[in-house]
Design an enzyme around this catalytic site. Sequence first.
Site, PDB file in Angstrom:
ATOM      1  N   LYS A 221     -98.384  -7.481 -67.221  1.00 22.29           N
ATOM      2  CA  LYS A 221     -99.252  -6.590 -66.439  1.00 22.29           C
ATOM      3  C   LYS A 221    -100.442  -7.333 -65.831  1.00 22.29           C
ATOM      4  O   LYS A 221    -100.746  -8.465 -66.188  1.00 22.29           O
ATOM      5  CB  LYS A 221     -99.725  -5.421 -67.311  1.00 22.29           C
ATOM      6  CG  LYS A 221     -98.623  -4.390 -67.516  1.00 22.29           C
ATOM      7  CD  LYS A 221     -99.126  -3.140 -68.187  1.00 22.29           C
ATOM      8  CE  LYS A 221     -97.989  -2.112 -68.289  1.00 22.29           C
ATOM      9  NZ  LYS A 221     -98.355  -0.973 -69.137  1.00 22.29           N
ATOM     10  N   ARG A 255     -93.468  -2.971 -76.147  1.00 21.70           N
ATOM     11  CA  ARG A 255     -92.560  -2.804 -74.993  1.00 21.70           C
ATOM     12  C   ARG A 255     -92.676  -4.025 -74.086  1.00 21.70           C
ATOM     13  O   ARG A 255     -93.762  -4.310 -73.572  1.00 21.70           O
ATOM     14  CB  ARG A 255     -92.948  -1.523 -74.254  1.00 21.70           C
ATOM     15  CG  ARG A 255     -92.093  -1.192 -73.057  1.00 21.70           C
ATOM     16  CD  ARG A 255     -92.589   0.105 -72.405  1.00 21.70           C
ATOM     17  NE  ARG A 255     -91.755   0.478 -71.271  1.00 21.70           N
ATOM     18  CZ  ARG A 255     -91.915   0.014 -70.037  1.00 21.70           C
ATOM     19  NH1 ARG A 255     -92.895  -0.832 -69.773  1.00 21.70           N
ATOM     20  NH2 ARG A 255     -91.109   0.413 -69.059  1.00 21.70           N
TER      21      ARG A 255
END
Length: 282
Positions: A221, A255
């Site tokens: 991210k 995740r």
Amino acid sequence: MKLFAQGTSLDLSHPHVMGILNVTPDSFSDGGTHNSLIDAVKHANLMINAGATIIDVGGESTRPGAAEVSVEEELQRVIPVVEAIAQRFEVWISVDTSKPEVIRESAKVGAHIINDIRSLSEPGALEAAAETGLPVCLMHMQGNPKTMQEAPKYDDVFAEVNRYFIEQIARCEQAGIAKEKLLLDPGFGFGKNLSHNYSLLARLAEFHHFNLPLLVGMSRKSMIGQLLNVGPSERLSGSLACAVIAAMQGAHIIRVHDVKETVEAMRVVEATLSAKENKRYE
């Protein structure tokens, strides 16, 4: 702590690695690479062999600025993949969706977890999730995927996320979803700037007061990209650092895109945590 679904259980006494399977043309990191059913099943197989115990199937990109997808399109993308994985592998399947129709159909073909970035706020989603009886992951997001990164603002990001969880847990319980079926995700990168993300990561362990499983997703991210000034494909080391920091604070599910590397990192975390518990430092 355990989760129960589809006649099976998931033991959360150690961290689990959830492999990301995006069946979308436009996800920020791997969009367009697993669109065919054969490719999706192959990639799921690779992640399972690498040690993923949960596969998270998503048919709508939730990257900042992402366009919405119709119900029909999302069903066509997701349901055949969930069904194929459920038929072939002994693995838990999570479905990353906000749509009641996708929630219902996924449950019918073998999904174990509903992973909704909108925390069942779409019309009919709460009722659909309650009907399935499946575990649900509630995630905090300020705004919506199209606008969430324009100017995120908080007086106290931890307090606001904490309050959001309290409200959403109560809302689910009122709809007939038992508290023990819920998981919590602080929503890294969803309506949060760099400092908000690292404030939440630093205080992640404080969310244990809910006594619910914590799921985190920081893989590749922008909280890593901005800090290190690298593109999505060069964010592995930063992603592993975030995964380790979260798991050392007791996060239950991590995740990720890079399963093999994260599974290895989790083995190091487990050895460290177990040595800490046993006070054995040979």
